[in-house]
Design a protein around this motif. Structure first.
Motif, PDB file in Angstrom:
ATOM      1  N   LEU A 157     -12.981   0.848  -3.041  1.00 31.00           N
ATOM      2  CA  LEU A 157     -14.255   0.599  -3.708  1.00 31.00           C
ATOM      3  C   LEU A 157     -14.030   0.677  -5.212  1.00 31.00           C
ATOM      4  CD1 LEU A 157     -17.228   0.029  -3.066  1.00 31.00           C
ATOM      5  CD2 LEU A 157     -17.636   2.498  -3.073  1.00 31.00           C
ATOM      6  N   ALA A 158     -14.292  -0.438  -5.913  1.00 28.69           N
ATOM      7  CA  ALA A 158     -14.073  -0.530  -7.359  1.00 28.69           C
ATOM      8  C   ALA A 158     -15.410  -0.641  -8.077  1.00 28.69           C
ATOM      9  CB  ALA A 158     -13.192  -1.729  -7.685  1.00 28.69           C
ATOM     10  N   PRO A 159     -15.901   0.453  -8.687  1.00 30.84           N
ATOM     11  CA  PRO A 159     -17.217   0.409  -9.333  1.00 30.84           C
ATOM     12  C   PRO A 159     -17.206  -0.349 -10.653  1.00 30.84           C
ATOM     13  CG  PRO A 159     -16.169   2.527  -9.749  1.00 30.84           C
ATOM     14  CD  PRO A 159     -15.262   1.772  -8.801  1.00 30.84           C
ATOM     15  N   ASP A 160     -18.297  -1.001 -10.948  1.00 32.98           N
ATOM     16  CA  ASP A 160     -18.508  -1.678 -12.225  1.00 32.98           C
ATOM     17  C   ASP A 160     -18.940  -0.623 -13.240  1.00 32.98           C
ATOM     18  OD1 ASP A 160     -19.293  -3.193 -14.388  1.00 32.98           O
ATOM     19  OD2 ASP A 160     -21.017  -4.100 -13.386  1.00 32.98           O
ATOM     20  N   LEU A 161     -17.992  -0.139 -14.042  1.00 36.16           N
ATOM     21  CA  LEU A 161     -18.272   0.968 -14.953  1.00 36.16           C
ATOM     22  C   LEU A 161     -18.914   0.526 -16.265  1.00 36.16           C
ATOM     23  CD1 LEU A 161     -15.035   3.055 -14.365  1.00 36.16           C
ATOM     24  CD2 LEU A 161     -17.306   3.430 -13.385  1.00 36.16           C
ATOM     25  N   PHE A 162     -19.032  -0.770 -16.494  1.00 32.75           N
ATOM     26  CA  PHE A 162     -19.682  -1.290 -17.699  1.00 32.75           C
ATOM     27  C   PHE A 162     -21.103  -1.761 -17.413  1.00 32.75           C
ATOM     28  CE2 PHE A 162     -15.379  -2.617 -19.754  1.00 32.75           C
ATOM     29  CZ  PHE A 162     -15.166  -1.313 -20.158  1.00 32.75           C
ATOM     30  N   TRP A 163     -21.673  -1.358 -16.300  1.00 39.92           N
ATOM     31  CA  TRP A 163     -22.943  -1.926 -15.852  1.00 39.92           C
ATOM     32  C   TRP A 163     -24.085  -1.688 -16.824  1.00 39.92           C
ATOM     33  CZ3 TRP A 163     -27.230   1.194 -14.608  1.00 39.92           C
ATOM     34  CH2 TRP A 163     -26.986   2.569 -14.501  1.00 39.92           C
ATOM     35  N   ARG A 164     -24.031  -0.631 -17.588  1.00 41.72           N
ATOM     36  CA  ARG A 164     -25.118  -0.360 -18.533  1.00 41.72           C
ATOM     37  C   ARG A 164     -25.140  -1.369 -19.673  1.00 41.72           C
ATOM     38  NH1 ARG A 164     -22.998   4.376 -16.859  1.00 41.72           N
ATOM     39  NH2 ARG A 164     -24.418   5.841 -15.814  1.00 41.72           N
ATOM     40  N   GLN A 165     -24.045  -2.067 -19.893  1.00 41.20           N
ATOM     41  CA  GLN A 165     -23.957  -3.065 -20.951  1.00 41.20           C
ATOM     42  C   GLN A 165     -24.052  -4.490 -20.412  1.00 41.20           C
ATOM     43  OE1 GLN A 165     -20.737  -1.799 -23.860  1.00 41.20           O
ATOM     44  NE2 GLN A 165     -20.369  -0.352 -22.196  1.00 41.20           N
ATOM     45  N   GLY A 166     -24.128  -4.608 -19.095  1.00 39.08           N
ATOM     46  CA  GLY A 166     -24.221  -5.921 -18.475  1.00 39.08           C
ATOM     47  C   GLY A 166     -23.565  -5.887 -17.111  1.00 39.08           C
ATOM     48  N   ALA A 167     -24.219  -6.447 -16.111  1.00 36.58           N
ATOM     49  CA  ALA A 167     -23.713  -6.377 -14.745  1.00 36.58           C
ATOM     50  C   ALA A 167     -22.476  -7.258 -14.566  1.00 36.58           C
ATOM     51  CB  ALA A 167     -24.794  -6.801 -13.755  1.00 36.58           C
ATOM     52  N   LEU A 183     -20.794   9.705 -18.687  1.00 41.45           N
ATOM     53  CA  LEU A 183     -21.582   8.940 -17.726  1.00 41.45           C
ATOM     54  C   LEU A 183     -20.678   8.181 -16.755  1.00 41.45           C
ATOM     55  CD1 LEU A 183     -24.476   7.493 -19.938  1.00 41.45           C
ATOM     56  CD2 LEU A 183     -24.605   9.348 -18.260  1.00 41.45           C
ATOM     57  N   ALA A 184     -19.551   7.679 -17.251  1.00 41.59           N
ATOM     58  CA  ALA A 184     -18.604   7.004 -16.361  1.00 41.59           C
ATOM     59  C   ALA A 184     -18.081   7.959 -15.297  1.00 41.59           C
ATOM     60  CB  ALA A 184     -17.450   6.421 -17.171  1.00 41.59           C
ATOM     61  N   GLN A 185     -17.845   9.208 -15.691  1.00 50.31           N
ATOM     62  CA  GLN A 185     -17.402  10.206 -14.711  1.00 50.31           C
ATOM     63  C   GLN A 185     -18.497  10.473 -13.673  1.00 50.31           C
ATOM     64  OE1 GLN A 185     -15.106  13.660 -16.401  1.00 50.31           O
ATOM     65  NE2 GLN A 185     -15.466  12.574 -18.325  1.00 50.31           N
ATOM     66  N   GLY A 190      -9.138   3.057 -16.854  1.00 49.67           N
ATOM     67  CA  GLY A 190      -9.338   3.639 -15.536  1.00 49.67           C
ATOM     68  C   GLY A 190      -8.323   4.715 -15.204  1.00 49.67           C
ATOM     69  N   GLY A 191      -7.126   4.632 -15.794  1.00 53.09           N
ATOM     70  CA  GLY A 191      -6.138   5.681 -15.604  1.00 53.09           C
ATOM     71  C   GLY A 191      -6.596   6.997 -16.203  1.00 53.09           C
ATOM     72  N   LEU A 192      -7.170   6.926 -17.399  1.00 48.81           N
ATOM     73  CA  LEU A 192      -7.755   8.122 -18.008  1.00 48.81           C
ATOM     74  C   LEU A 192      -8.874   8.672 -17.128  1.00 48.81           C
ATOM     75  CD1 LEU A 192      -8.228  10.116 -20.366  1.00 48.81           C
ATOM     76  CD2 LEU A 192      -9.698   8.362 -21.409  1.00 48.81           C
ATOM     77  N   LEU A 193      -9.701   7.793 -16.599  1.00 54.60           N
ATOM     78  CA  LEU A 193     -10.806   8.229 -15.749  1.00 54.60           C
ATOM     79  C   LEU A 193     -10.302   8.812 -14.434  1.00 54.60           C
ATOM     80  CD1 LEU A 193     -13.324   5.324 -16.399  1.00 54.60           C
ATOM     81  CD2 LEU A 193     -13.445   7.663 -17.276  1.00 54.60           C
ATOM     82  N   ALA A 194      -9.185   8.298 -13.898  1.00 57.41           N
ATOM     83  CA  ALA A 194      -8.599   8.886 -12.695  1.00 57.41           C
ATOM     84  C   ALA A 194      -8.128  10.311 -12.981  1.00 57.41           C
ATOM     85  CB  ALA A 194      -7.439   8.024 -12.206  1.00 57.41           C
ATOM     86  N   TYR A 195      -7.570  10.524 -14.154  1.00 58.12           N
ATOM     87  CA  TYR A 195      -7.172  11.874 -14.581  1.00 58.12           C
ATOM     88  C   TYR A 195      -8.391  12.793 -14.646  1.00 58.12           C
ATOM     89  CZ  TYR A 195      -5.800  15.492 -17.985  1.00 58.12           C
ATOM     90  OH  TYR A 195      -5.583  16.684 -18.647  1.00 58.12           O
ATOM     91  N   HIS A 196      -9.471  12.308 -15.229  1.00 54.84           N
ATOM     92  CA  HIS A 196     -10.704  13.115 -15.269  1.00 54.84           C
ATOM     93  C   HIS A 196     -11.221  13.392 -13.860  1.00 54.84           C
ATOM     94  CE1 HIS A 196     -11.368  13.500 -19.522  1.00 54.84           C
ATOM     95  NE2 HIS A 196     -11.390  12.202 -19.742  1.00 54.84           N
ATOM     96  N   ALA A 197     -11.136  12.393 -12.972  1.00 59.55           N
ATOM     97  CA  ALA A 197     -11.596  12.598 -11.600  1.00 59.55           C
ATOM     98  C   ALA A 197     -10.798  13.692 -10.914  1.00 59.55           C
ATOM     99  CB  ALA A 197     -11.496  11.290 -10.812  1.00 59.55           C
ATOM    100  N   ALA A 198      -9.494  13.747 -11.198  1.00 59.85           N
ATOM    101  CA  ALA A 198      -8.663  14.818 -10.651  1.00 59.85           C
ATOM    102  C   ALA A 198      -9.070  16.168 -11.229  1.00 59.85           C
ATOM    103  CB  ALA A 198      -7.195  14.531 -10.938  1.00 59.85           C
ATOM    104  N   GLU A 212     -14.666  -3.351 -27.502  1.00 61.76           N
ATOM    105  CA  GLU A 212     -16.045  -3.018 -27.849  1.00 61.76           C
ATOM    106  C   GLU A 212     -16.762  -2.363 -26.671  1.00 61.76           C
ATOM    107  OE1 GLU A 212     -17.597  -6.784 -28.980  1.00 61.76           O
ATOM    108  OE2 GLU A 212     -16.725  -6.742 -31.013  1.00 61.76           O
ATOM    109  N   LEU A 213     -16.567  -2.901 -25.480  1.00 62.72           N
ATOM    110  CA  LEU A 213     -17.210  -2.349 -24.288  1.00 62.72           C
ATOM    111  C   LEU A 213     -16.704  -0.940 -24.004  1.00 62.72           C
ATOM    112  CD1 LEU A 213     -17.047  -5.531 -22.041  1.00 62.72           C
ATOM    113  CD2 LEU A 213     -19.158  -4.389 -22.780  1.00 62.72           C
ATOM    114  N   LYS A 214     -15.402  -0.768 -24.110  1.00 57.21           N
ATOM    115  CA  LYS A 214     -14.827   0.553 -23.855  1.00 57.21           C
ATOM    116  C   LYS A 214     -15.341   1.577 -24.860  1.00 57.21           C
ATOM    117  CE  LYS A 214     -11.325   3.716 -24.417  1.00 57.21           C
ATOM    118  NZ  LYS A 214     -10.950   4.522 -25.607  1.00 57.21           N
ATOM    119  N   ASN A 215     -15.387   1.188 -26.142  1.00 56.54           N
ATOM    120  CA  ASN A 215     -15.836   2.117 -27.182  1.00 56.54           C
ATOM    121  C   ASN A 215     -17.315   2.466 -27.033  1.00 56.54           C
ATOM    122  OD1 ASN A 215     -13.295   2.191 -28.322  1.00 56.54           O
ATOM    123  ND2 ASN A 215     -13.741   0.630 -29.867  1.00 56.54           N
TER     124      ASN A 215
END
Length: 232
Positions: A60-70, A95-97, A125-133, A86-89
């Motif tokens: 399952l791959a979530p759309d993590l930029f959804w707040r800026q556009g689906a 909120l992504a976590q 997403g690698g950084l976010l995987a680290y946070h998820a851990a 720009e989207l990442k910044n």
């Protein structure tokens, strides 16, 4: 690939967002939350999801930029790179976590998910995987060229699940001294393994990029499957 895929909707804390679901043959298996690069859940990320589904996982791959556009989907030319940055910044990492937590719960609730749930992330997403851990949201995590992990090492002691990290030796975004600092932070954690691939640059796993290196991608995929097979 012998997989089935479609988009589903997930209820988050402040709205609903989409996620790309890829099912293995038979529709059952351990779960993986797949975390995007800064280019959205684009064709590359969907291909990766299908690949791991073919390996026997419910992905399952979530759309993590959804707040800026689906379902924002970008390529790798200069204009899309600029938009991706720009989207990442503009993305709130906290909120992504939270979105990842909702995605994990949605994945665990799927009837085909058996056993544990892991996270695999690429670039942002690698950084976010680290946070998820570190958050204990998943049972195991794998991060490919996770940019910024070296700046979040205060969280290293919070990582109590198996964690695998992949880096390219020629990554201009994550230099060797950054990888060395990460390795030092996990010296005493036997559940963390780090792989560095010779001649590999940032994004070496993405065959849509000029930096793609087939050998490193194949080695990393094999290492990831062995790691997931041991812990999921």
């Amino acid at each position: 690939m012998d997989t089935t895929s479609n988009w589903i909707e997930i209820q988050g804390g402040d709205g609903r967002f989409d996620a790309y679901l890829a099912l293995p043959r038979g529709g059952r298996g351990p779960g993986i939350v797949l975390l995007q690069e800064i280019f959205g859940v684009n064709s590359h990320i969907r291909n990766v999801a299908d690949q791991y589904a073919a390996d026997g996982y419910v992905v399952l791959a979530p759309d993590l930029f959804w707040r800026q556009g689906a379902r924002i989907e970008l390529g790798y030319d200069d204009a899309d790179w600029q938009r991706a940055v720009e989207l990442k910044n503009a993305t709130d990492v906290a909120l992504a976590q939270q979105d990842i937590g909702h995605t994990v719960r949605a994945l665990r609730a799927l009837p085909g998910v058996q056993g544990k749930v892991g996270a695999i992330g690429y670039c942002f997403g690698g950084l976010l995987a680290y946070h998820a851990a570190a958050n204990g949201q998943v049972d195991v995590a794998t991060a490919y060229y996770g940019g910024g992990i070296q700046n979040q090492l205060a969280r290293a002691a919070q990582v109590r699940v198996p964690l695998q990290l992949h880096f390219g030796a020629l990554d201009a975004h994550i230099p060797a001294d950054a990888v060395a600092r990460i390795a030092t932070a996990f010296d005493d954690n036997d559940a963390v393994e780090i792989h560095v691939y010779d001649q590999a640059q940032h994004g070496f796993n993405c065959n849509h990029r000029a930096s793609y290196q087939q050998r490193a991608a194949a080695q990393a995929h094999g290492n990831t499957l062995l790691f997931l097979g041991e812990h999921l």
